[in-house]
Design an enzyme around this catalytic site. Structure first.
Site, PDB file in Angstrom:
ATOM      1  CE  LYS A  57     -14.730  -4.499   1.800  1.00 53.68           C
ATOM      2  NZ  LYS A  57     -14.302  -4.075   3.315  1.00 53.68           N
TER       3      LYS A  57
ATOM      4  CE  LYS B 119      -6.081  -8.730  -1.055  1.00 56.70           C
ATOM      5  NZ  LYS B 119      -6.112  -8.368   0.279  1.00 56.70           N
TER       6      LYS B 119
ATOM      7  CE  LYS C 246      -4.170  -1.866   1.915  1.00 58.36           C
ATOM      8  NZ  LYS C 246      -5.195  -2.004   2.844  1.00 58.36           N
TER       9      LYS C 246
HETATM   10  P1  AMP Z   1     -11.050  -6.239   4.279  1.00 55.60           P
HETATM   11  O1  AMP Z   1     -12.203  -5.995   3.112  1.00 55.60           O
HETATM   12  O2  AMP Z   1      -9.596  -6.172   3.964  1.00 55.60           O
HETATM   13  O3  AMP Z   1     -11.648  -5.356   5.360  1.00 55.60           O
HETATM   14  O4  AMP Z   1     -11.201  -7.576   4.650  1.00 55.60           O
HETATM   15  C1  AMP Z   1     -12.323  -8.177   5.203  1.00 55.60           C
HETATM   16  C2  AMP Z   1     -12.139  -9.572   5.445  1.00 55.60           C
HETATM   17  O5  AMP Z   1     -12.229 -10.127   3.993  1.00 55.60           O
HETATM   18  C3  AMP Z   1     -10.807 -10.094   6.036  1.00 55.60           C
HETATM   19  O6  AMP Z   1     -11.145 -11.190   6.883  1.00 55.60           O
HETATM   20  C4  AMP Z   1     -10.014 -10.470   4.823  1.00 55.60           C
HETATM   21  O7  AMP Z   1      -9.211 -11.485   4.953  1.00 55.60           O
HETATM   22  C5  AMP Z   1     -11.322 -10.922   4.038  1.00 55.60           C
HETATM   23  N1  AMP Z   1     -11.039 -10.885   2.498  1.00 55.60           N
HETATM   24  C6  AMP Z   1     -10.674  -9.861   1.781  1.00 55.60           C
HETATM   25  N2  AMP Z   1     -10.505 -10.071   0.617  1.00 55.60           N
HETATM   26  C7  AMP Z   1     -10.651 -11.554   0.343  1.00 55.60           C
HETATM   27  C8  AMP Z   1     -10.400 -12.471  -0.669  1.00 55.60           C
HETATM   28  N3  AMP Z   1     -10.016 -11.965  -1.904  1.00 55.60           N
HETATM   29  N4  AMP Z   1     -10.598 -13.636  -0.493  1.00 55.60           N
HETATM   30  C9  AMP Z   1     -10.874 -14.121   0.732  1.00 55.60           C
HETATM   31  N5  AMP Z   1     -11.178 -13.347   1.872  1.00 55.60           N
HETATM   32  C10 AMP Z   1     -10.874 -11.857   1.679  1.00 55.60           C
END
Ligand code: AMP
Ligand code: TRP
Length: 322
Positions: A193, A190, A109
């Protein structure tokens, strides 16, 4: 079993978040589980204040729509409980600069912008504070959070050795499938968002038509054989993992039932649409009553605060604060 996890209100929920995290949270919910919308974490990148406020409400509604029951578990907003930021400071005086600069997510990042915020570096310490405040035993998260979780464990152990046994040392738990959902157009990256990939990302609120279009256009390969092989067939492996995340069968067992990519994709569309459509409907209902939604989040925050206060006081006292 005390369970805690968090998610940032930084954009619309996609099926990676849903399968990697939220679905596990729903399965693990009990009166001993706490789930947190981490709005303080969202400040580490540029976000418009009004957008942050709206997205926080959106995410609370989405988590309830996906199956979290605020009468069973504790669902709350991080900034409502002041002890997260307070414990984070204490833990910044336990974690080292070297540990934080080694974090892969920070490096990625920070590389993408000039003048990144200090909060981007200290982000995993705040995450450790989130977890440790609740004497958490298990943290259900996707694969990308493994390194942050290791740091939370190291910080807890170091604190306990230096100042006395205050914190439970948590473990991370990943789902059996779909712990790392990849972009449908670029299956080596991956699903995220924060990276715009309109065809590569399926959002929980996507229409049935959009879901069908994205899955049908998902990148696969030209050899035509249905086999679960991440190394040689990442696009197909990703679809099989998704299928597994939605159906519960193992990816290889699913692969054995199909001969044609098109058939597999068609059935996957049905599975995804069947599971997500009712979630989107509940979401729209919940989102139409702001007052009730805020009330639910405030009740959750009160329950969380009562637990957090005790741990914070013990930690502060152990370090010599009066
Ligand atoms: P975040 O959007 O970074 O707040 O992530 C929220 C949750 O979603 C966390 O537990 C991440 O590990 C999970 N997560 C985010 N992106 C992925 C993905 N591409 N595949 C699986 N889990 C994900
Ligand atoms: N850093 C996590 C992510 O981006 C979100 C998060 C913040 C979290 N605090 C947490 C996850 C505590 C689990 C436990 O996905």
């Amino acid at each position: 079993m005390r369970v805690f996890s968090g998610i940032q209100p930084s954009g619309d929920l996609h099926i990676g978040n849903y399968l990697g995290a939220v679905k596990q949270w729903v399965n693990a919910q009990s009166s001993d589980a706490l789930y947190c919308v981490v709005d303080l974490h969202a400040l580490t990148l540029q976000i418009d204040p009004a957008t942050l406020r709206t997205q926080t409400d959106d995410l609370v509604a989405m988590l309830i729509a996906a199956g979290l029951d605020p009468a069973t578990c504790t669902l709350f907003v991080q900034s409502h409980v002041p002890y997260h930021a307070q414990l984070s400071w204490l833990l910044e005086c336990v974690a080292t600069y070297g540990e934080l600069t080694r974090m892969t997510q920070f490096k990625e990042k920070a590389e993408r912008q000039d003048g990144y915020r200090v909060g981007l570096l200290t982000y995993p310490v705040l995450m450790a504070a989130d977890i440790l405040l609740y004497q958490t035993e298990q943290v259900p998260v996707g694969d990308d959070q493994r390194q942050h979780l290791e740091l939370a464990r190291d910080v807890a152990e170091r604190f306990n050795n230096r100042y006395g046994a205050v914190f439970t040392v948590p473990v991370g738990v990943q789902p059996p499938a779909a712990a790392r959902v990849m972009d449908l157009q670029e299956p080596t990256r991956k699903m995220s968002k924060s990276v715009a990939s309109p065809l590569g990302t399926i959002y929980v609120l996507d229409s049935a038509d959009d879901i069908a279009r994205k899955i049908k256009k998902a990148v696969t390969d030209t050899d035509g054989e249905v086999r679960f092989d991440w190394e040689h067939k990442p696009g197909l492996a990703n679809l099989l993992e998704l299928y597994s995340g939605f159906s519960g069968e193992s990816p290889s067992a699913i692969a054995a039932r199909y001969h044609r990519y098109g058939d597999l994709k068609g059935d996957l569309v049905d599975l995804v649409v069947t599971e997500l459509t009712p979630i989107a409907e509940r979401y729209r209902e919940l989102r139409s009553d702001d007052v009730a939604l805020r009330q639910l989040a405030n009740e959750g925050s009160e329950k969380a605060e009562a637990v957090a206060r005790q741990t914070y006081r013990r930690a502060a006292e152990a370090m010599g604060l009066q």
